[in-house]
Design an enzyme around this catalytic site. Structure first.
Site, PDB file in Angstrom:
ATOM      1  N   LEU A   1       0.816  -1.215   0.000  1.00 18.54           N
ATOM      2  CA  LEU A   1       0.000   0.000   0.000  1.00 18.54           C
ATOM      3  C   LEU A   1       0.847   1.261   0.000  1.00 18.54           C
ATOM      4  O   LEU A   1       0.431   2.305  -0.490  1.00 18.54           O
ATOM      5  CB  LEU A   1      -0.920   0.021   1.226  1.00 18.54           C
ATOM      6  CG  LEU A   1      -1.993  -1.072   1.300  1.00 18.54           C
ATOM      7  CD1 LEU A   1      -2.700  -1.003   2.654  1.00 18.54           C
ATOM      8  CD2 LEU A   1      -2.999  -0.910   0.177  1.00 18.54           C
TER       9      LEU A   1
ATOM     10  N   GLU B   1       5.102   2.985   1.332  1.00 20.64           N
ATOM     11  CA  GLU B   1       6.412   2.775   1.938  1.00 20.64           C
ATOM     12  C   GLU B   1       6.947   4.101   2.433  1.00 20.64           C
ATOM     13  O   GLU B   1       6.753   5.144   1.808  1.00 20.64           O
ATOM     14  CB  GLU B   1       7.370   2.155   0.916  1.00 20.64           C
ATOM     15  CG  GLU B   1       8.724   1.766   1.484  1.00 20.64           C
ATOM     16  CD  GLU B   1       9.568   0.977   0.485  1.00 20.64           C
ATOM     17  OE1 GLU B   1      10.665   0.548   0.870  1.00 20.64           O
ATOM     18  OE2 GLU B   1       9.116   0.804  -0.657  1.00 20.64           O
TER      19      GLU B   1
ATOM     20  N   GLY C   1       9.777   5.949   5.879  1.00 22.04           N
ATOM     21  CA  GLY C   1      10.950   5.754   6.713  1.00 22.04           C
ATOM     22  C   GLY C   1      10.798   4.594   7.677  1.00 22.04           C
ATOM     23  O   GLY C   1      11.779   4.011   8.121  1.00 22.04           O
TER      24      GLY C   1
ATOM     25  N   LYS D   1       1.845  -2.925   8.837  1.00 22.61           N
ATOM     26  CA  LYS D   1       3.075  -2.139   8.695  1.00 22.61           C
ATOM     27  C   LYS D   1       4.246  -2.918   9.276  1.00 22.61           C
ATOM     28  O   LYS D   1       4.244  -3.270  10.455  1.00 22.61           O
ATOM     29  CB  LYS D   1       2.923  -0.786   9.388  1.00 22.61           C
ATOM     30  CG  LYS D   1       4.170   0.090   9.307  1.00 22.61           C
ATOM     31  CD  LYS D   1       3.862   1.542   9.635  1.00 22.61           C
ATOM     32  CE  LYS D   1       3.495   1.756  11.072  1.00 22.61           C
ATOM     33  NZ  LYS D   1       3.328   3.194  11.393  1.00 22.61           N
TER      34      LYS D   1
ATOM     35  N   ASP E   1       3.204  14.896  14.807  1.00 24.24           N
ATOM     36  CA  ASP E   1       3.553  14.565  13.420  1.00 24.24           C
ATOM     37  C   ASP E   1       2.337  14.661  12.505  1.00 24.24           C
ATOM     38  O   ASP E   1       2.081  13.767  11.697  1.00 24.24           O
ATOM     39  CB  ASP E   1       4.157  13.163  13.350  1.00 24.24           C
ATOM     40  CG  ASP E   1       4.999  12.966  12.085  1.00 24.24           C
ATOM     41  OD1 ASP E   1       5.357  13.973  11.442  1.00 24.24           O
ATOM     42  OD2 ASP E   1       5.294  11.817  11.738  1.00 24.24           O
TER      43      ASP E   1
END
Length: 439
Positions: free
Chosen positions: A93, A95, A97, A122, A217
């Protein structure tokens, strides 16, 4: 997850200098530090005296013995292989870090008696930017928090060198995927406002928790959408507990994503919930303009979206020139100005001049009903083969919509520490006045 700013020292240095120029008294010398590497960063998930989240696990053994994760399943690596068809490349789905995200299905073939559930898996890359610390933070927060606007963590896998997280499947992927698509963008004004409201609700929930949580974030890549364009915050690897007691801030290493971090946080390493509010302002600006926060492919003065666009938000004609042209005819003038005013407030250089996320939610809630009705009218007309223009800015023929080729202006200096928070309604009224200047 975000990455440490030390990888971009030159960028951070320039941000610090800009912040100093705007906040330091004239003639006063201040020291500049590239990074607060000696700050403590160990408060993630700690329990407060009045309760709240369980103590943050220091390692996998602590995690598995902690009673705070009853609703999170523990999977084996073999089960994850079955769920992803041996991690097939066409199941990828995305990619980043952290590593690779796969789609998968957990059903009876994976674990006997398990109800068939679509998931996103993940897998942490041990050589990537993030490590066990961020992985544990993710499990710690999402394993104990439940809210409609936070992505649900279904389970995890931890065997030998394998670290995987299993989430609910969000069919439409990330906001980033849709907002910055060159062609075929389906994000209408009302959808963008709904997504903004959902994200604001998620942040307001975190900030208002028994022990406040700072997300740290916020960005388009971390906002996931389901089939109904309901938005949820994901990726809590950089989240931190907020200040407690007499503390005014949390001191931490400067981490995050370029272009979203609040200037005072970049400069000092002092983190507060107002840092998230600044990030939300950046997000709102990206949604209004359809442009990325940082983009060196744009003209030099437009590399940093906030520095270029924020001074234009309080001028109605200038705002209409830079608004995303893919939303033409989908918004009312007052609604646009109200959202622009909200973004302007959130992006204040003075943290105290930024609104609380609860206030942000209230402002965006006032737009929801009008936006839903407007979208229904457009859908009905389009289904009959007709077109409609709800607002036409074409009468203003001066300049281009994105401001290319216009006279360069110095960035706005931001408000002083003594200024009051902007009243949104008064701000909208002020924007309605004729603007005779040009950019």
């Amino acid at each position: 997850m975000g990455i440490c700013f030390s990888a971009e020292e030159q960028y951070q240095f320039s941000q610090q200098q800009n912040y100093q120029k705007k906040t330091s008294p004239a003639g006063k010398k201040t020291a500049v530090y590239l990074m607060k590497s000696d700050c403590q960063d160990s408060s993630v998930g700690k329990v407060s005296a009045s309760g709240g989240l369980s103590l943050a696990p220091k390692n996998i053994k602590d995690l598995q013995s902690n009673p705070g994760y009853e609703n999170v399943d523990i999977f084996t690596y073999e089960e994850m292989k079955v769920a992803t068809k041996q991690f097939r490349p066409d199941y990828i789905l995305g990619e980043g870090g952290f590593g690779v995200v796969y789609k998968g299905v957990i059903d009876d073939s994976v674990r006997a008696g398990y109800k068939s559930t679509k998931v996103a898996i993940k897998e942490l890359n041990p050589e990537g930017f993030q490590g066990d610390r961020e992985w544990l933070a993710e499990v710690n927060y999402l394993g104990q928090l439940s809210h409609p606007n936070l992505v649900k963590l279904i389970g995890y896998c931890c065997e030998d060198d394998h670290r995987l997280l299993v989430y609910e499947y969000m069919a439409m992927g990330s906001l980033e995927k849709h907002l910055f698509r060159r062609v075929g963008c389906t994000l209408t004004w009302s959808k963008r406002m709904k997504i903004a409201l959902d994200a604001a609700k998620g942040l307001a929930f975190l900030h208002g928790a028994e022990r406040s949580i700072i997300y740290r974030d916020l960005k388009t890549a971390n906002i996931l959408l389901d089939e109904g364009y309901n938005a949820k915050l994901s990726d809590f690897g950089l989240a931190k507990d907020g200040p407690r007691g007499d503390q005014t801030h949390v001191s931490t290493r400067v981490m995050g994503t370029y272009g979203y971090a609040a200037p005072e946080y970049v400069m000092t390493g002092h983190l507060t919930s107002r840092s998230d509010v600044y990030g939300f302002g950046v997000l709102l600006l990206e949604m209004l303009l359809g442009k990325r926060a940082m983009d060196k492919s744009r003209p030099c003065r437009e590399h940093n979206l906030v520095e270029w666009a924020r001074p234009l938000l309080n001028h109605n004609k200038k705002l209409l020139r830079i608004i995303d042209p893919r939303m033409d005819g989908q918004y009312g003038t007052k609604a646009l100005m109200k959202v622009a005013g909200l973004a302007y407030q959130c992006l204040s250089q003075n943290p105290k001049g930024r609104p609380l996320m609860n206030h942000v939610v209230e402002v965006l809630e006032t737009l929801k009903d009008d936006g839903d009705a407007q979208e229904e009218v457009m859908t009905n007309l389009h289904s009959r083969g007709k077109s409609v223009t709800l607002y036409d800015a074409s009468s203003d023929s001066q300049g281009t919509r994105d401001g290319d080729g216009q006279r360069r202006r110095r960035p706005e200096s931001g408000r002083s520490k003594s200024e009051a928070s902007v009243d949104t309604d008064k701000y909208v009224s002020a924007l309605s006045e004729p603007d005779t200047t040009k950019i």
